[in-house]
Design an enzyme around this catalytic site. Structure first.
Site, mmCIF file in Angstrom:
data_model
loop_
_atom_site.group_PDB
_atom_site.id
_atom_site.type_symbol
_atom_site.label_atom_id
_atom_site.label_comp_id
_atom_site.label_asym_id
_atom_site.label_seq_id
_atom_site.Cartn_x
_atom_site.Cartn_y
_atom_site.Cartn_z
ATOM 1 N N SER A 1 -1.877 3.213 -5.151
ATOM 2 C CA SER A 1 -2.187 2.579 -6.523
ATOM 3 C C SER A 1 -1.306 1.836 -7.127
ATOM 4 O O SER A 1 -0.219 1.013 -7.046
ATOM 5 C CB SER A 1 -3.542 2.912 -6.982
ATOM 6 O OG SER A 1 -4.254 2.437 -8.137
ATOM 7 N N ASP B 1 -6.784 -3.123 -7.682
ATOM 8 C CA ASP B 1 -8.350 -2.822 -7.750
ATOM 9 C C ASP B 1 -8.509 -2.852 -9.562
ATOM 10 O O ASP B 1 -9.574 -2.180 -9.870
ATOM 11 C CB ASP B 1 -8.664 -1.028 -7.441
ATOM 12 C CG ASP B 1 -8.053 -0.182 -7.775
ATOM 13 O OD1 ASP B 1 -7.344 0.128 -8.759
ATOM 14 O OD2 ASP B 1 -8.548 1.309 -7.824
ATOM 15 N N ASP C 1 -2.541 -3.627 -10.903
ATOM 16 C CA ASP C 1 -1.408 -2.466 -10.091
ATOM 17 C C ASP C 1 -0.956 -3.029 -8.777
ATOM 18 O O ASP C 1 -1.388 -3.450 -8.034
ATOM 19 C CB ASP C 1 -2.464 -1.221 -10.369
ATOM 20 C CG ASP C 1 -3.367 -1.339 -10.007
ATOM 21 O OD1 ASP C 1 -4.591 -1.971 -9.928
ATOM 22 O OD2 ASP C 1 -4.754 -0.218 -9.627
ATOM 23 N N ASP D 1 -2.489 -2.001 -5.430
ATOM 24 C CA ASP D 1 -3.857 -2.264 -4.972
ATOM 25 C C ASP D 1 -4.318 -3.171 -5.294
ATOM 26 O O ASP D 1 -5.285 -3.379 -4.507
ATOM 27 C CB ASP D 1 -4.093 -1.170 -4.242
ATOM 28 C CG ASP D 1 -5.308 -0.099 -5.020
ATOM 29 O OD1 ASP D 1 -5.047 -0.245 -6.516
ATOM 30 O OD2 ASP D 1 -5.470 0.675 -5.113
#
Length: 455
Positions: A101, A246, A242, A244
């Site tokens: 992340s 999300d 960020d 990933d």
């Protein structure tokens, strides 16, 4: 009569397993986690990853572990975590994402996705850990070892799913700037906003797991080049993700970083318009969310910090017959229950286009029109979290105390939260008030109380 102490997670933090590559995170550990997951969730499992340099090795380890316990594997390649979650809920029996992340490039990790598209909760994560520690895996014989196939284009289904949630062509005439940070959103967010009719300019839109331009954490300092791009081209906003994707954070049309709780409040104002129900958010979120909720007859339900807890609380309230309108965290991770029960940075980028098209105002003016709020934040890299919590608890025992997660102190004119991270050896401190003087005075009280521990 003594009650048994509740089991605690040892590998899994707030959002999956994360650690430094070559230390905690090794291909062996990833393979064991995958074997444990596959033993618990037999069937066809989707895997995906972000752009980290260790990703290819770890994804192969995950695939090997899954196939060894008889699970067929579909490798969806590089895509945002919410992209894989979207695919899992419609097509697969579970999912594994190789990502750390927002952590720096020397980290990697594993997120486990349940069949409904949510991240695996605490109870099942503990069961995975027990299998890992005891090597309790349903290893198959040579005749039953499963197979793997690649599906590198399935991410398009996620893009189409996001685009379908907002009116067609809503971004026509709008210029936007995007900084995926060389992470997983490099192949999704620009397509989403282009499909909405926006003119899209990109920065750091090439996949590079060394993250040469900025850290995966989209901080105000790291987004200075995006702010310059927004101002130079007259963009309506800039959006960054960020590693990933999300989460999504924004730069307004004046080049200013939009504090994530203000972002949450603005989008909540749009999502909740004309509706009444519940907004679910952690104890770390701004009181702005309560103020916006009151505009629309919406109440706020607080949870522990972490998207897992927010998403599962949203689902449980809905199952109990409650009307849940919106959810999310004050870090740019927002959850849209009519889309999917997870943080979705791509969906949030699309919602910002919708918000500006409806409001007919600039993002900067919308931010400035919000109720006043001063949010002060600190990070302490320390392993002395228990001592810090204890001293703050004693110092502020006469205030209203909430221990849902960490220690939250509520006053009529301010609140503060001191909380150990679930993924890193650090402690976070948040202080908020409508009055900067009050916020800074409260901040000084807390810092004075913990400074001897950190000395």
């Amino acid at each position: 009569m003594f009650m048994a102490e509740a089991k605690k997670k040892q590998l899994f933090g707030t959002n999956g397993v994360r650690g430094v590559v070559g230390e905690l995170m090794t291909p062996e550990l990833v393979m064991k986690i995958a074997m444990a997951v596959g033993s618990m969730r037999p069937g066809t499992i989707a895997v995906g990853r972000d752009t980290r340099t260790s990703g290819p090795a770890f994804i192969e380890a995950a695939k090997a572990g899954l196939m060894a316990v008889g699970c067929n594997v579909v490798d969806c390649g590089i895509l945002p975590t919410p992209g894989l979650q979207y695919l899992v809920k419609d097509h697969f029996d579970a999912g594994i994402v190789i990502t750390a992340s927002h952590n720096p490039g020397n980290y990697n990790g594993v997120k486990v996705i349940e069949p409904d598209g949510t991240e695996m909760g605490d109870e099942n994560s503990i069961l995975v850990e027990e299998r890992v520690f005891s090597s309790s895996f349903a290893i198959k014989s040579w005749e039953e070892v499963a197979s793997s196939r690649s599906a590198p284009d399935m991410f398009q289904e996620y893009i189409d799913g996001v685009v379908s949630k907002v009116p067609a062509g809503i971004g026509k005439g709008m210029t936007v700037a995007i900084d995926p940070g060389c992470g997983a959103a490099y192949r999704t967010t620009a397509s989403i906003l282009s499909d909405l009719g926006c003119r899209v300019l990109t920065l750091n839109a090439q996949p590079d797991g060394r993250f040469p331009a900025r850290n995966p954490e989209p901080s105000e300092e790291g987004l200075a080049p995006l702010a310059d791009l927004v101002k130079s081209v007259g963009a309506a906003f800039g959006v960054a993700h960020d590693g990933d994707a999300d989460r999504a954070v924004f730069i307004d049309d004046k080049g200013r970083f939009v504090e994530e709780n203000k972002e949450f409040a603005l989008i909540a104002d749009a999502v909740c318009h004309g509706k009444s129900g519940i907004i679910v958010t952690p104890v770390s979120s701004s009181r702005l969310i309560e103020q916006i909720g009151k505009r629309h007859a919406c109440t706020v339900d607080y949870t522990a910090v972490g998207s897992i807890y927010v998403a599962r609380r949203m689902r449980s309230l809905i199952e109990a017959g409650k009307s849940v309108i919106f959810g999310g965290e004050g870090n740019g991770g927002l959850i849209y229950p009519d889309h999917q029960f997870c943080r979705d940075g791509g969906m949030t980028a699309a919602m910002m286009v919708l918000l500006l098209s409806i409001k007919k105002q600039t993002l900067s003016s919308l931010v400035d029109d919000l109720p006043p709020s001063v949010m002060l934040k600190h990070k302490f890299h320390t392993d002395k979290a228990p001592a810090m919590i204890e001293v703050v608890s004693k110092k502020f025992s006469s205030d209203r105390i909430n221990t849902i997660d960490g220690l939250r102190i509520d006053r009529d004119d301010a609140w503060a939260l001191i909380r150990p991270s679930g993924t890193e050896p650090l402690v976070r401190l948040f202080i908020e008030s409508q009055d900067e003087t009050v916020a800074k005075a409260f901040e000084k009280e807390i810092l004075d109380s913990i400074s001897p521990i950190l000395a």
